[in-house]
Each structure stands twice: as structure tokens, then as C-alpha cells.
Design a protein around this motif. Structure first.
Motif, PDB file in Angstrom:
ATOM      1  N   LEU A  26      49.339  54.119  49.573  1.00  0.00           N
ATOM      2  CA  LEU A  26      50.783  53.978  49.781  1.00  0.00           C
ATOM      3  C   LEU A  26      51.378  55.284  50.299  1.00  0.00           C
ATOM      4  O   LEU A  26      52.245  55.280  51.177  1.00  0.00           O
ATOM      5  N   ASP A  27      50.907  56.401  49.755  1.00  0.00           N
ATOM      6  CA  ASP A  27      51.407  57.702  50.202  1.00  0.00           C
ATOM      7  C   ASP A  27      51.018  57.982  51.652  1.00  0.00           C
ATOM      8  O   ASP A  27      51.803  58.525  52.427  1.00  0.00           O
ATOM      9  N   ILE A  28      49.803  57.616  52.019  1.00  0.00           N
ATOM     10  CA  ILE A  28      49.313  57.858  53.376  1.00  0.00           C
ATOM     11  C   ILE A  28      50.088  57.044  54.407  1.00  0.00           C
ATOM     12  O   ILE A  28      50.455  57.539  55.472  1.00  0.00           O
ATOM     13  N   THR A  29      50.362  55.795  54.077  1.00  0.00           N
ATOM     14  CA  THR A  29      50.935  54.866  55.056  1.00  0.00           C
ATOM     15  C   THR A  29      52.452  54.766  55.022  1.00  0.00           C
ATOM     16  O   THR A  29      53.068  54.345  55.995  1.00  0.00           O
ATOM     17  N   GLY A  30      53.062  55.112  53.885  1.00  0.00           N
ATOM     18  CA  GLY A  30      54.505  54.954  53.771  1.00  0.00           C
ATOM     19  C   GLY A  30      54.930  53.561  53.344  1.00  0.00           C
ATOM     20  O   GLY A  30      56.126  53.283  53.230  1.00  0.00           O
ATOM     21  N   SER A  33      55.499  49.665  48.419  1.00  0.00           N
ATOM     22  CA  SER A  33      55.138  49.055  47.139  1.00  0.00           C
ATOM     23  C   SER A  33      53.737  48.464  47.205  1.00  0.00           C
ATOM     24  O   SER A  33      53.262  48.063  48.277  1.00  0.00           O
ATOM     25  N   ALA A  34      53.095  48.404  46.039  1.00  0.00           N
ATOM     26  CA  ALA A  34      51.759  47.814  45.962  1.00  0.00           C
ATOM     27  C   ALA A  34      51.814  46.321  46.254  1.00  0.00           C
ATOM     28  O   ALA A  34      50.868  45.750  46.803  1.00  0.00           O
ATOM     29  N   GLU A  35      52.918  45.687  45.897  1.00  0.00           N
ATOM     30  CA  GLU A  35      53.041  44.251  46.161  1.00  0.00           C
ATOM     31  C   GLU A  35      53.020  43.974  47.662  1.00  0.00           C
ATOM     32  O   GLU A  35      52.374  43.034  48.125  1.00  0.00           O
ATOM     33  N   LYS A  36      53.713  44.804  48.435  1.00  0.00           N
ATOM     34  CA  LYS A  36      53.706  44.625  49.891  1.00  0.00           C
ATOM     35  C   LYS A  36      52.308  44.836  50.460  1.00  0.00           C
ATOM     36  O   LYS A  36      51.896  44.155  51.400  1.00  0.00           O
ATOM     37  N   LEU A  37      51.588  45.774  49.881  1.00  0.00           N
ATOM     38  CA  LEU A  37      50.245  46.087  50.360  1.00  0.00           C
ATOM     39  C   LEU A  37      49.260  44.964  50.063  1.00  0.00           C
ATOM     40  O   LEU A  37      48.460  44.581  50.923  1.00  0.00           O
ATOM     41  N   LEU A  38      49.322  44.422  48.858  1.00  0.00           N
ATOM     42  CA  LEU A  38      48.331  43.444  48.410  1.00  0.00           C
ATOM     43  C   LEU A  38      48.761  41.993  48.602  1.00  0.00           C
ATOM     44  O   LEU A  38      47.927  41.088  48.577  1.00  0.00           O
TER      45      LEU A  38
END
Length: 274
Positions: A26-30, A33-38
Motif C-alpha cells: 500500500l505504501d509503495i503504490t499509494g 486501503s487493503a480492501e481496495k487492494l484485495l
């Protein structure tokens, strides 16, 4: 001989590694939230951008770092850990048997907020004591503890703060503290809504363009915060991120190219709405 691949129940150490890998990504990509990522499909408007970021930054490899298990199992485990809809009904029993999963989502309770503020205050007190060379009175009311802007904006030990809060992830703690700080610094005023919000976006784009910075690291976000109001740097960076992701193919553009696009294309649109 290679590394033995594990199966079965995930250990506490593995769960912590998954959390760390998610936070790092999340820090690398900006991505905010984890929910958006997963659970990217839940955010159709950002789906393309998030998917591109996952591909660009090798999400599969990053998620599996330090965990000798098949990637698919790690992915399913991460989704179970970070799904805000996961612990309802019968699944609530998991809280009792697996305390590491007893982490909350959604609105913060008063108790959680107080724990966060106590943890941050403890850090700031120690920094003030170190700076002044003497301990602060434990009986001194919080309102009498004056903290200069430089101390307030120094990086906080979020891993330790996360542990003290106990029921929230590191990123949630950072976001909540930014919200609290913004509310206090602005005295509760809504700075980014309606006409004020439009003007704040316009001012932010103009100021960034004037700076002529090649990278985000060259920007003094503390000074830039005055463009919107007396707000923390994280608040301004968050507003810039929301502007940035509206730029076509922004992940392929440099910082200066993104600012130029916002100035040339987005600024006239915003000014037309005033």
C-alpha cells in the motif's frame, strides 16, 4: 533441496508477515486501503488503476514475500484477514479462538480513539521531554502541552502505536490520526467541500505548478498545507492523490507531467465550476 512448502493453519508469524506485506505494498503504490487492494471489484471506478498498479509492482511476489506457501493460499488468507464483511454471524466466533484476527473496520469506537490519542500523546511527550531536557508533569493537562508544528509532523512510530491500540491496523491508525489532527487544526471546519473545496483544489494545483518540482520528494508538503488551510501534510498529500488518479495513465507519468496535466486540463474545468 530448496525450501519446504507449508500447508495447513497459518501461524501468528505468517499472519503478521501478510499484514506487513500488505502495508508495504500500500505504501509503495499509494492505494489507500487493503480492501481496495484485495477486493478491487468493489471499486469499479478505480478498478483499472488499481489493477495496473498491482501488475506494475508485482503484487503476487510482494504478497508472498517471506511466506513459504503456495501464492494462492496466501492470497485467500489475506482476503479473509482484511475483508470487513468477514466477521459477522457465526464467523464472529473466530474472534474468540484467533485473537490476531480480532481487528475492527468501519467507525472507530470512543475507546479505540482514546487509545490512539493516548499512544500518540505518549510519543509526543517523550519527544518534548527530550527536546526540553526535562520531564513533563504527568498532571499537566493536555491542553497546556504546546507542541510546535515541527514536532507534530515528525514521523511517528506507527508499529508501536498500532500495538497499543490493539484493534486496528497500522494504516487505519495513520488515517484516523490524520483525521483527528485535521479536525483539531481546522477547528472542525469543512475545508474541502462545496465552493471551498473547489477553491482548495484550484489553489493546490496552481501552487504545485508554481513549484516546478520534478518529484514529490522536492515538495515541502508542510508549507503547501497552507494552501488549503492549517492542515497536516498527510491531508494535502491525500487530496493530491485523489486529483492524481483522475489523470489518464497517471501511473506512467512523472510527477511533473501529472502536475502539468492537472494545470492544463483539470484547472480550467474546476475554475469553470466556481
Amino acid at each position: 533441496l530448496g525450501i519446504a512448502v507449508k500447508f495447513g493453519r497459518f501461524s501468528e508469524k505468517e499472519n503478521k508477515q501478510i499484514r506487513k506485506n500488505i502495508e508495504d505494498f500500500l505504501d509503495i503504490t499509494g492505494i489507500d486501503s487493503a480492501e481496495k487492494l484485495l477486493f478491487t471489484s468493489r471499486y469499479p471506478q478505480e478498478r483499472g488503476t488499481i489493477s495496473n498498479l498491482k501488475n506494475k509492482h508485482c503484487f503476487c511476489e510482494k504478497l508472498a514475500e517471506g511466506i513459504p506457501r503456495p501464492w494462492r493460499l496466501i492470497y485467500y488468507r489475506a482476503r479473509k484477514m482484511f475483508d470487513p464483511n468477514n466477521y459477522k454471524g457465526r464467523d464472529a466466533l473466530a474472534f474468540f479462538f484467533f485473537p490476531i484476527l480480532a481487528l475492527n473496520y468501519g467507525p472507530w469506537s470512543k475507546e479505540e480513539t482514546q487509545k490512539l490519542m493516548d499512544a500518540v500523546e505518549s510519543v509526543l511527550r517523550k519527544r518534548l521531554e527530550k527536546k526540553e531536557g526535562k520531564p513533563l508533569s504527568s498532571e499537566k493537562p493536555r491542553r497546556e502541552i504546546l507542541i510546535d508544528r515541527e514536532t507534530l509532523h515528525q514521523k511517528l512510530p506507527w508499529t508501536a502505536i498500532e500495538a497499543k491500540v490493539g484493534t486496528r491496523y497500522l494504516r487505519q491508525c495513520k488515517q484516523k490520526w490524520s483525521t483527528i489532527l485535521t479536525h483539531k487544526m481546522t477547528k472542525g471546519q469543512q475545508l474541502y467541500r462545496g465552493i471551498k473545496g473547489l477553491q482548495a483544489k484550484i489553489n493546490l494545483i496552481k501552487r504545485l505548478h508554481e513549484l516546478n518540482a520534478e518529484t514529490a520528494d522536492e515538495v515541502n508538503w508542510d508549507e503547501l498545507s497552507n494552501v488549503i488551510g492549517d492542515v497536516p501534510r498527510g491531508y494535502v498529500q491525500g487530496k493530491f492523490y485523489k486529483l492524481k488518479i483522475c489523470v489518464p495513465l497517471w501511473q506512467r507519468r512523472t510527477f511533473s507531467e501529472i502536475v502539468d496535466y492537472l494545470f492544463e486540463k483539470e484547472l480550467p474545468v474546476l475554475q469553470g465550476k466556481l
